[in-house]
Design an enzyme around this catalytic site. Structure first.
Site, mmCIF file in Angstrom:
data_model
loop_
_atom_site.group_PDB
_atom_site.id
_atom_site.type_symbol
_atom_site.label_atom_id
_atom_site.label_comp_id
_atom_site.label_asym_id
_atom_site.label_seq_id
_atom_site.Cartn_x
_atom_site.Cartn_y
_atom_site.Cartn_z
ATOM 1 N N SER A 30 -61.576 -0.909 -49.506
ATOM 2 C CA SER A 30 -61.059 0.387 -49.970
ATOM 3 C C SER A 30 -62.111 1.156 -50.761
ATOM 4 O O SER A 30 -62.267 2.373 -50.583
ATOM 5 C CB SER A 30 -59.799 0.192 -50.811
ATOM 6 O OG SER A 30 -58.731 -0.280 -50.017
ATOM 7 N N HIS B 182 -62.077 -10.666 -48.266
ATOM 8 C CA HIS B 182 -60.869 -11.499 -48.198
ATOM 9 C C HIS B 182 -60.231 -11.526 -46.812
ATOM 10 O O HIS B 182 -59.253 -12.236 -46.595
ATOM 11 C CB HIS B 182 -59.855 -11.074 -49.267
ATOM 12 C CG HIS B 182 -59.108 -9.809 -48.973
ATOM 13 N ND1 HIS B 182 -57.819 -9.811 -48.525
ATOM 14 C CD2 HIS B 182 -59.473 -8.515 -49.078
ATOM 15 C CE1 HIS B 182 -57.403 -8.569 -48.375
ATOM 16 N NE2 HIS B 182 -58.396 -7.762 -48.697
ATOM 17 N N SER C 56 -64.892 -6.114 -45.961
ATOM 18 C CA SER C 56 -64.177 -6.739 -47.075
ATOM 19 C C SER C 56 -64.219 -8.251 -46.943
ATOM 20 O O SER C 56 -64.112 -8.785 -45.837
ATOM 21 C CB SER C 56 -62.727 -6.260 -47.091
ATOM 22 O OG SER C 56 -62.011 -6.839 -48.161
ATOM 23 N N CYS D 123 -41.724 -2.500 -45.237
ATOM 24 C CA CYS D 123 -40.621 -2.931 -46.099
ATOM 25 C C CYS D 123 -41.109 -3.397 -47.462
ATOM 26 O O CYS D 123 -40.436 -3.213 -48.464
ATOM 27 C CB CYS D 123 -39.822 -4.032 -45.405
ATOM 28 S SG CYS D 123 -40.816 -5.431 -44.850
#
Length: 398
Positions: A74, A204, A202, A327
């Site tokens: 990000s 992870h 990234s 969700c």
């Protein structure tokens, strides 16, 4: 079949591998010096960072000085897009081209820039989730400062024609950025051959810890800083270096790019077997391109059920997965990616993403193929929506 544990959400995050953990542990214990210090303990850290930079650069066909370590994908996306936009604005160019189904780290950054005087063109994708080069070409204008297209989609796994887009951007003299967070270690990447100017990755997602990433910035492109306050990262990114994380990222990159072809072959076989079995379920459909997709990505929609119920039911069976419905974010809206490829809301809400890694096995696939059909059948038996589908009511017209 006995209940077992299957982790199939590797596109969300991965378990730290033993080689990565072993590599980073000394820099959390005895080699804890600040890399900016001139004494030997600090210099040991500085040397480790340099070696890590060389490792990451080599893995993607870059030069050592073109790699900058960040806190993750990000941050890398924000740095590339916001600062390329700043450079563009200084030249009177305030137009950006991206796609409708980028990761939110890209989409929200573009929306931020729209509020600050930039214009963004959101190029559509087809029903398979592929960007057409002709649409990118039509979108590029004289005042375009940046094109940003993700290498591989994080939800449906579609791999984009990055080399072709890069060549087009180079011809048009427009900077090209790609979010390669999902692609690293899954597909071959050579930034020079693919005409990539800026790339995000990234840790992870490739069995390194959370909180570490990198940005590739092609030599000759001098983006301003996103983070100010110190001279770290050759004065481009302030903040005391996360040495352990940097070493971990380099180790993970080295490990995951060793035998990409072998991994692609093994995971693709498992992936295709799962797809073949789960698409036998009535009113199911595969999302994304069946061929041009990440080797470990399975994304299937099941009409008549909700993604949240599906995930909770699978969790009770020991399977960790994700859904096309947002969700867990508190939103009732279905995935923007699934809507972008033309799925109606009712179908997008009942989507399941299974993302596999090196650690997944044929036995995991056996269990997934046994459990998912049973869970879908159980949920549909309790679903008023499924009853309406069986009566052939047009629920998508509402």
């Amino acid at each position: 079949m006995d209940k077992r544990f299957v982790y199939a959400d590797n596109s969300a995050t991965t378990k730290i591998s033993k080689p990565v953990l072993d590599a980073m542990m000394p820099y959390l214990t005895e080699h804890y010096g600040n890399a900016s210090s001139i004494y030997s303990l600090g210099m040991d850290s500085a040397k480790a960072i340099l070696k890590a930079r060389e490792t990451v650069a080599k893995a993607i066909g870059a030069k050592t000085g073109e790699i900058y370590f960040t806190s993750g994908g990000s941050e890398s996306d924000n740095w590339a897009i916001k600062c390329a936009a700043e450079v563009g604005a200084s030249k009177g160019k305030k137009h950006i081209v991206t796609t409708v189904f980028e990761h939110h780290a890209v989409l929200h950054t573009c929306q931020y820039l729209e509020k600050h005087g930039f214009e963004v063109t959101y190029v559509p994708v087809d029903e398979m989730g592929l960007v057409h080069i002709s649409d990118i070409e039509k979108a590029i204008r004289d005042d375009t400062c940046l094109v940003t297209v993700m290498f591989a989609n994080n939800e449906i796994g579609t791999i984009q024609p990055i080399a072709e887009i890069g060549a087009l951007c180079r011809e048009k003299k427009v900077l090209f950025h790609t979010d390669a967070v999902q692609a690293i270690g899954n597909v071959e990447i050579n930034v020079a051959e693919m005409n990539i100017d800026l790339l995000s990755m990234s840790g992870h997602k490739i069995h390194a810890p959370k909180g570490i990433g990198a940005m590739y910035m092609r030599a000759g492109i001098n983006l301003p800083n996103l983070i100010h306050g110190g001279a770290q990262e050759r004065s481009k990114r302030a903040g005391t270096e996360n040495v352990a994380g940097i070493v971990a990222l380099a180790t993970a990159v080295s490990e995951c790019t060793k035998n990409i072809a072998e991994k692609q072959e093994r995971l693709s076989k498992i992936r295709d077997r799962i797809i073949a079995e789960l698409t036998k379920i009535p009113e199911s459909r595969l999302n994304g391109d069946p061929i041009k997709r990440l080797p470990g990505n399975v994304n299937i929609s099941f009409r008549g059920i909700e993604g949240e119920s599906l995930l909770l039911s699978l969790d009770l069976e020991g399977i960790c997965a994700s859904s096309g419905s947002a969700c867990t974010s508190g939103s009732l809206d279905p995935s923007h990616v699934l809507l972008a490829i033309g799925l109606p809301h009712s179908t997008a809400h009942g989507s399941l993403r299974l993302s596999l890694s090196d650690e997944n096995t044929e036995e995991d696939a056996d269990y997934i193929c046994e459990v998912v059909p049973r869970v879908v059948e159980k949920l549909r038996a309790m679903s008023p929506l499924w009853e309406r589908i069986l009566r052939d009511e047009d629920i998508d017209a509402e």
